[in-house]
Design an enzyme around this catalytic site. Structure first.
Site, mmCIF file in Angstrom:
data_model
loop_
_atom_site.group_PDB
_atom_site.id
_atom_site.type_symbol
_atom_site.label_atom_id
_atom_site.label_comp_id
_atom_site.label_asym_id
_atom_site.label_seq_id
_atom_site.Cartn_x
_atom_site.Cartn_y
_atom_site.Cartn_z
ATOM 1 N N GLY A 16 0.308 -1.214 -0.307
ATOM 2 C CA GLY A 16 0.012 0.118 0.348
ATOM 3 C C GLY A 16 0.658 0.711 -0.285
ATOM 4 N N ASP A 54 6.277 -4.213 15.030
ATOM 5 C CA ASP A 54 5.590 -4.029 14.814
ATOM 6 C C ASP A 54 4.628 -3.074 16.249
ATOM 7 O OD1 ASP A 54 2.354 -4.425 15.849
ATOM 8 O OD2 ASP A 54 3.051 -6.967 16.460
ATOM 9 N N VAL A 55 3.791 -2.500 15.626
ATOM 10 C CA VAL A 55 3.519 -0.906 16.571
ATOM 11 C C VAL A 55 2.680 -0.974 17.516
ATOM 12 C CG1 VAL A 55 4.042 0.761 14.153
ATOM 13 C CG2 VAL A 55 1.599 -0.417 14.586
ATOM 14 N N TYR A 142 -12.692 3.168 13.208
ATOM 15 C CA TYR A 142 -11.114 3.642 11.997
ATOM 16 C C TYR A 142 -10.588 5.180 12.646
ATOM 17 C CZ TYR A 142 -8.170 4.906 8.089
ATOM 18 O OH TYR A 142 -7.026 5.168 7.470
ATOM 19 N N LYS A 146 -8.154 8.335 14.851
ATOM 20 C CA LYS A 146 -7.049 8.654 13.648
ATOM 21 C C LYS A 146 -7.360 10.597 13.868
ATOM 22 C CE LYS A 146 -5.543 6.541 9.625
ATOM 23 N NZ LYS A 146 -4.345 6.575 9.707
ATOM 24 N N THR A 177 -6.179 1.547 -2.926
ATOM 25 C CA THR A 177 -4.829 -0.173 -2.033
ATOM 26 C C THR A 177 -5.884 -0.977 -1.753
ATOM 27 O OG1 THR A 177 -5.234 1.154 -0.060
ATOM 28 C CG2 THR A 177 -3.416 2.237 -1.478
#
Length: 234
Positions: A16, A54-55, A142, A146, A177
Site C-alpha cells: 500500500g 509491530d507498532v 477507524y 485517526k 490500495t
C-alpha cells in the site's frame, strides 16, 4: 528537511502507501530506507533494509530503535481498518484501531524521538486521513482512532519543536490500495500521495492535504455540523 541523504524508517512498508513511501524515498536519494513490517520477509522492494516492527508491540519497537539508530525521518504509516461501528463493532476491533493508529504512533514516536534528536532533529511524518475530521458508522472506529492521532500529532509537534524535530501530518481520502478495495468511487494514486507528502516534509509544512476531499472537509470544520452530516437534519 532534505530527503536526499536522509535515513528514513517507514512503518507498514510491505504494501500500500507504505511501500510507495519507501520506493519514493529511494528515488529521491535517501541514504538508507528501513522498510518496517510485522513480517520483514514480506518486504520485496529492492534497495531497502527490511526491519521487524509491530507498532502494537513495545519490545518490537525498542529493538527497532536500537537497530535503526541513524534515522533522521520517521514515517508513521502502519494502519488497520476493521470496519467497526461504535455500537455494533466488537470492542476488540475498536481497541485494535486505537492501539494501531493512536498508541502505536505514540509508542514509535516516543522511542525514536531521542534517535532523531541525536541525529540533528530530523522530521516525523504521520499518515492521518480525511476521516480524522469526518466519520460514518461503517468507519467509526477507524475515524475515532485517526481523530485521536490528529490530536496526538499536534501535541507531538509542540513537544518535539525544542529538539528541532518537525512534524508533518498527511490527510488523504480513499487511495487505490487493498485497504480501500471495497470502495466504489474516486481513489487517489498512492504513489502520487507519497510524493505530495514528502514534498510537504521538504517544505517544512505542518499539514499536507493530498486531495480535494480532504481540503473540502478541512474547510467545512468551520461551519455548522449539518453541513458535514446532513443526516442530522433529514
Amino acid at each position: 528537511m532534505q530527503i536526499t541523504g536522509a535515513v528514513a524508517l517507514v512503518t507498514g512498508a510491505n504494501r500500500g502507501l507504505g511501500r510507495r513511501f519507501a520506493a519514493a524515498l529511494i528515488e529521491r536519494g535517501a541514504a538508507k530506507v528501513y522498510a518496517a513490517a510485522r513480517n520483514p520477509e514480506s518486504i520485496d522492494l529492492p534497495g531497502v533494509v527490511p526491519l521487524r516492527l509491530d507498532v502494537t508491540d513495545p519490545e518490537s519497537i525498542r529493538e527497532a530503535a536500537k537497530t535503526a539508530g541513524d534515522v533522521t525521518l520517521l514515517v508513521n504509516n502502519a494502519g488497520s481498518s476493521t470496519g467497526s461501528s461504535m455500537l455494533g463493532g466488537s470492542i476488540e476491533d475498536i481497541r485494535l484501531e486505537m492501539d494501531t493508529h493512536y498508541f502505536g504512533t505514540l509508542a514509535v514516536t516516543r522511542e525514536f524521538a531521542p534517535v532523531l534528536e541525536r541525529n540533528g532533529g530530523g522530521a516525523v511524518l504521520n499518515v492521518l486521513s480525511v476521516l480524522s475530521w469526518f466519520t460514518a458508522p461503517q468507519v467509526a472506529a477507524y475515524s475515532a482512532a485517526k481523530a485521536a492521532a490528529w490530536s496526538l500529532t499536534n501535541a507531538l509537534r509542540l513537544e518535539l519543536a525544542p529538539q528541532k524535530t518537525q512534524v508533518t501530518a498527511l490527510h488523504v481520502g480513499y487511495m487505490d490500495t487493498d485497504m480501500a478495495k471495497h470502495v466504489d468511487g474516486p481513489k487517489s494514486d498512492p504513489a502520487v500521495v507519497a510524493g505530495l507528502a514528502l514534498d510537504g516534509v521538504e517544505q517544512g509544512r505542518f499539514e499536507v492535504l493530498a486531495d480535494d476531499l480532504s481540503r473540502n472537509v478541512r474547510a467545512g470544520l468551520s461551519g455548522e455540523l449539518p453541513a458535514l452530516y446532513p443526516a442530522l437534519v433529514s
